[in-house]
Design a protein around this motif. Structure first.
Motif, PDB file in Angstrom:
ATOM      1  N   ASP A 155      -6.167   4.792   0.322  1.00  0.00           N
ATOM      2  CA  ASP A 155      -6.930   3.571   0.566  1.00  0.00           C
ATOM      3  C   ASP A 155      -8.417   3.840   0.308  1.00  0.00           C
ATOM      4  OD1 ASP A 155      -8.584   1.931   2.876  1.00  0.00           O
ATOM      5  OD2 ASP A 155      -6.953   0.753   2.011  1.00  0.00           O
ATOM      6  N   THR A 214       0.850  -1.185   0.000  1.00  0.00           N
ATOM      7  CA  THR A 214       0.000   0.000   0.000  1.00  0.00           C
ATOM      8  C   THR A 214       0.889   1.240   0.000  1.00  0.00           C
ATOM      9  OG1 THR A 214      -0.167   0.515   2.374  1.00  0.00           O
ATOM     10  CG2 THR A 214      -1.575  -1.261   1.536  1.00  0.00           C
ATOM     11  N   GLN A 266       0.944   3.481   2.065  1.00  0.00           N
ATOM     12  CA  GLN A 266       1.245   3.912   3.424  1.00  0.00           C
ATOM     13  C   GLN A 266       2.487   3.215   3.979  1.00  0.00           C
ATOM     14  OE1 GLN A 266      -2.563   4.238   5.879  1.00  0.00           O
ATOM     15  NE2 GLN A 266      -3.339   3.178   4.077  1.00  0.00           N
ATOM     16  N   HIS A 299      -4.257  11.744  -0.674  1.00  0.00           N
ATOM     17  CA  HIS A 299      -3.657  10.432  -0.399  1.00  0.00           C
ATOM     18  C   HIS A 299      -2.568  10.476   0.661  1.00  0.00           C
ATOM     19  CE1 HIS A 299      -1.773  12.209  -3.965  1.00  0.00           C
ATOM     20  NE2 HIS A 299      -0.671  11.527  -3.753  1.00  0.00           N
ATOM     21  N   ASP A 300      -1.806  11.556   0.760  1.00  0.00           N
ATOM     22  CA  ASP A 300      -0.825  11.669   1.849  1.00  0.00           C
ATOM     23  C   ASP A 300      -0.285  13.084   1.923  1.00  0.00           C
ATOM     24  OD1 ASP A 300       1.774  12.044   0.364  1.00  0.00           O
ATOM     25  OD2 ASP A 300       1.330  10.053  -0.411  1.00  0.00           O
ATOM     26  N   GLY A 322      -4.621   8.035   2.876  1.00  0.00           N
ATOM     27  CA  GLY A 322      -3.562   7.078   2.541  1.00  0.00           C
ATOM     28  C   GLY A 322      -3.732   6.419   1.186  1.00  0.00           C
ATOM     29  N   TYR A 382      -6.804  12.999   5.174  1.00  0.00           N
ATOM     30  CA  TYR A 382      -5.850  12.117   4.497  1.00  0.00           C
ATOM     31  C   TYR A 382      -6.288  10.663   4.619  1.00  0.00           C
ATOM     32  CZ  TYR A 382      -3.086  16.352   4.597  1.00  0.00           C
ATOM     33  OH  TYR A 382      -2.669  17.645   4.431  1.00  0.00           O
TER      34      TYR A 382
END
Length: 330
Positions: free
Chosen positions: A211, A83, A85, A175-176, A209, A207
């Motif tokens: 996912d 992933t 992350q 996403h980050d 990640g 945020y």
């Protein structure tokens, strides 16, 4: 970088540099997926460490890299963590790649700072590094092949503002906040809104990640707390699909969604009207530029510091345009 991870990542990098991590071997296997462009002989070997493997975007980058490697008679490996992350796992993958002493490395950083010491190691081993998708906070990479993410995010902001009549509340799921792409896609969106849409209230950035499930839960929480929400922006494939899922699962109507990247779920959502539109990058072209640049670096050719791989806004009106269709991936 989030401060809570700094000590752990520093320890991981220091340990990797001091002790080395056992190499995955030279059989092109390991990590979360690899591909080889052929074997042995005089072929140049390029080790590519991606941000991940789970999104269709990275599969498209991989496809472009494989195509260019075949054209250049080069050999590549392509891997990424499970992933986006898994910063520590990506650092380990990069360390493993260095132990194989490749002719060049392609690297898309999940954390623009965490890998800086390994960039120095690559330099000490005379291994040129080509950054792609996200830059690294280091002057070691010979070039960065990437989308102009700030400009692309501003384009998404402009379309969302127009679609909601330049007023109302907007949720943002990124996403980050550690990769260059995450930072630029956040800031490009926020800066455009601040400068051009004073009547739009952008809610605090969340945020997910990258996912889908986590982003869907965040989207539902935002909608629950803001029943008058007008729109959403998701900054990558996982974030955007998560927003779509969150809106669908909530049963909420009248939410305008814009996103980033493509993939079947987003394409279907745009065609059905659930999503208004998105920014598509050129992942196949990015993969090609990565390998092309690596080969030039191996041969001692000078490269520009940045290679802009381009982007387009697409929606129901132009999704079947041949120019756009060529950049969408399912």
């Amino acid at each position: 970088m989030r401060r809570g991870k700094m000590g752990v990542l520093a320890a991981v990098v220091a340990s990797a540099l001091a002790l080395g991590v056992a190499a995955c071997g030279d059989d092109d296997s390991g990590g979360s997926g690899t591909s080889g462009g052929g074997g042995g002989g005089d072929q140049k070997y390029i080790a590519i460490v991606s941000k991940g493997f789970q999104h269709q975007f990275w599969q498209a980058v991989k496809k472009g890299a494989e195509e260019e490697a075949k054209a250049e008679n080069a050999r590549i490996t392509f891997e990424g963590p499970p992933t986006e992350q898994d910063i520590e796992q990506q650092v380990t993958m990069l360390t493993n790649a260095l132990t194989k002493n490749p002719d060049a490395i392609g690297f898309a950083a999940l954390d623009s700072k965490a890998s800086a010491p390994l960039m120095d190691q690559a330099k000490s081993q005379n291994i040129p590094v080509v950054a792609f998708d996200s830059g690294v906070e280091s002057d070691v990479p010979v070039t960065t092949a990437a989308t102009d993410n700030k400009a692309a995010a501003a384009e998404a902001a402009k379309h969302l503002a127009e679609l909601i009549g330049n007023k109302g509340k907007v949720g943002v799921i990124v996403h980050d906040q550690t990769s260059r792409s995450g930072i630029d896609r956040r800031d490009g969106f926020l800066e455009w809104m601040k400068a051009n849409a004073p009547e739009i209230q952008v809610l605090p950035v969340q945020y997910g990640g990258g996912d889908q499930a986590k982003s869907a839960d965040i989207a539902k929480s935002i909608m629950s707390a803001n029943p008058d929400l007008k729109g959403f922006y998701g900054s990558n494939e996982g974030s955007a699909i998560g927003v779509i899922k969150g809106v669908q699962e909530s049963g909420k109507k009248g939410i305008t969604i814009v996103g980033f990247d493509s993939g079947k779920a987003q394409i279907d959502a745009i065609k059905s009207g659930v999503m208004a539109g998105a920014i598509t990058q050129n992942p196949v072209g990015m993969g090609k530029e990565l390998v092309k640049s690596a080969m030039k670096a191996i041969n001692g050719e000078k490269l520009p510091k940045v290679i802009d791989t381009g982007f387009y806004w697409y929606d129901k009106s132009n999704i079947d345009d041949p120019k756009i269709k060529a950049l969408l991936y399912e």
